[in-house]
Write a protein that holds these residues in place. Structure first.
Motif, PDB file in Angstrom:
ATOM      1  N   ALA A  83       0.843  -1.196   0.000  1.00  0.00           N
ATOM      2  CA  ALA A  83       0.000   0.000   0.000  1.00  0.00           C
ATOM      3  C   ALA A  83       0.885   1.256   0.000  1.00  0.00           C
ATOM      4  O   ALA A  83       0.947   1.985   0.983  1.00  0.00           O
ATOM      5  CB  ALA A  83      -0.931  -0.006   1.206  1.00  0.00           C
ATOM      6  N   GLN A  85       0.615   4.140  -1.251  1.00  0.00           N
ATOM      7  CA  GLN A  85      -0.081   5.414  -1.053  1.00  0.00           C
ATOM      8  C   GLN A  85      -0.341   5.709   0.417  1.00  0.00           C
ATOM      9  O   GLN A  85      -0.659   6.841   0.781  1.00  0.00           O
ATOM     10  CB  GLN A  85      -1.394   5.444  -1.848  1.00  0.00           C
ATOM     11  N   LYS A  86      -0.193   4.718   1.286  1.00  0.00           N
ATOM     12  CA  LYS A  86      -0.454   4.910   2.712  1.00  0.00           C
ATOM     13  C   LYS A  86       0.807   4.974   3.572  1.00  0.00           C
ATOM     14  O   LYS A  86       0.729   5.112   4.791  1.00  0.00           O
ATOM     15  CB  LYS A  86      -1.353   3.781   3.233  1.00  0.00           C
ATOM     16  N   ASN A  89       1.548   6.767   7.314  1.00  0.00           N
ATOM     17  CA  ASN A  89       0.420   6.938   8.235  1.00  0.00           C
ATOM     18  C   ASN A  89       0.890   6.650   9.653  1.00  0.00           C
ATOM     19  O   ASN A  89       1.661   5.735   9.887  1.00  0.00           O
ATOM     20  CB  ASN A  89      -0.730   5.976   7.886  1.00  0.00           C
ATOM     21  N   SER A  93      -0.526  -0.617  10.706  1.00  0.00           N
ATOM     22  CA  SER A  93      -1.342  -1.493   9.864  1.00  0.00           C
ATOM     23  C   SER A  93      -0.775  -2.899  10.019  1.00  0.00           C
ATOM     24  O   SER A  93       0.414  -3.069  10.233  1.00  0.00           O
ATOM     25  CB  SER A  93      -1.289  -1.034   8.407  1.00  0.00           C
ATOM     26  N   GLU A  96      -1.056  -4.703   5.628  1.00  0.00           N
ATOM     27  CA  GLU A  96      -0.665  -3.923   4.465  1.00  0.00           C
ATOM     28  C   GLU A  96       0.477  -3.003   4.861  1.00  0.00           C
ATOM     29  O   GLU A  96       0.719  -2.744   6.033  1.00  0.00           O
ATOM     30  CB  GLU A  96      -1.833  -3.098   3.922  1.00  0.00           C
ATOM     31  N   GLY A  97       1.189  -2.539   3.850  1.00  0.00           N
ATOM     32  CA  GLY A  97       2.307  -1.633   4.091  1.00  0.00           C
ATOM     33  C   GLY A  97       3.311  -1.719   2.963  1.00  0.00           C
ATOM     34  O   GLY A  97       2.948  -1.684   1.791  1.00  0.00           O
ATOM     35  N   TYR A 112       7.663  -1.739  -2.855  1.00  0.00           N
ATOM     36  CA  TYR A 112       6.211  -1.544  -2.920  1.00  0.00           C
ATOM     37  C   TYR A 112       5.534  -2.556  -3.839  1.00  0.00           C
ATOM     38  O   TYR A 112       4.397  -2.347  -4.244  1.00  0.00           O
ATOM     39  CB  TYR A 112       5.899  -0.131  -3.414  1.00  0.00           C
ATOM     40  N   SER A 134       4.814  -2.088   8.479  1.00  0.00           N
ATOM     41  CA  SER A 134       3.530  -1.409   8.574  1.00  0.00           C
ATOM     42  C   SER A 134       3.608  -0.061   7.853  1.00  0.00           C
ATOM     43  O   SER A 134       4.698   0.442   7.579  1.00  0.00           O
ATOM     44  CB  SER A 134       3.216  -1.200  10.066  1.00  0.00           C
ATOM     45  N   ASN A 135       2.463   0.538   7.588  1.00  0.00           N
ATOM     46  CA  ASN A 135       2.446   1.866   6.974  1.00  0.00           C
ATOM     47  C   ASN A 135       3.197   2.895   7.815  1.00  0.00           C
ATOM     48  O   ASN A 135       3.729   3.863   7.295  1.00  0.00           O
ATOM     49  CB  ASN A 135       1.004   2.334   6.744  1.00  0.00           C
ATOM     50  N   ASN A 136       3.266   2.680   9.134  1.00  0.00           N
ATOM     51  CA  ASN A 136       3.987   3.618  10.007  1.00  0.00           C
ATOM     52  C   ASN A 136       5.481   3.282  10.084  1.00  0.00           C
ATOM     53  O   ASN A 136       6.191   3.817  10.922  1.00  0.00           O
ATOM     54  CB  ASN A 136       3.369   3.658  11.402  1.00  0.00           C
TER      55      ASN A 136
END
Length: 157
Positions: A83, A85-86, A89, A93, A96-97, A112, A134-136
């Motif tokens: 993900a 685009q995220k 964040n 998550s 996803e990530g 990606y 993770s997204n973070n």
């Protein structure tokens, strides 16, 4: 003190005035670089523990040399979606990530998707590792164990 000795002392002082701040700045900047394997931040974005009840992601990688002499990384995941685009964040998550790619312990890039061209590798053994993140940016983990995959490839060239 003779004049020659005074000049030597003056040159030594001038050298130390330059050299000491240089060494301090060098160690400060290299130790705070997140892409530096010896940095306190290396692979230490904090772990994001997969809670019970979530499907636990997994990752498997393979690395093959192509006909042009470069190396292709192939990444297969289960229960995980890329993900891009995220990314960034603040909230963690779990399924996803993105991934982080390491070659011989050094982070070389984010990933990606499924494929990445590693370009050329140094002669001899090379350890390639991919972590799911993770997204973070926290490295995903389950029961305290990071979710990652690694292989060692031999470059005979």
């Amino acid at each position: 003190m003779r004049e020659g000795e005074v000049q030597k002392v003056a040159r030594l002082k001038s050298f130390l005035i330059f050299f000491i701040p240089f060494i301090v700045f060098f160690f400060y900047f290299t130790s705070n670089n997140e892409h530096n394997p010896s940095s306190a931040n290396h692979m230490q974005h904090e772990y994001v523990e997969i809670p019970e009840g979530y499907q636990v992601p997994s990752v498997n990688i393979s690395v093959t040399e192509d006909k042009s002499g470069t190396w292709l990384l192939s990444v297969d995941t289960t229960h995980f979606n890329f993900a891009p685009q995220k990314v960034g964040n603040a909230d963690p998550s779990f399924n996803e990530g993105h991934a982080h790619i390491y070659v011989n312990g050094k982070k070389i890039n984010r990933l990606y998707g499924q494929f990445y061209n590693l370009d050329t590798l140094k002669k001899g053994e090379n350890e390639i590792m991919v972590t799911l993140n993770s997204n973070n940016h926290g490295a995903l983990a389950y029961r305290g164990k990071p979710i990652s995959s690694s292989v060692v490839v031999e470059n005979g060239k």
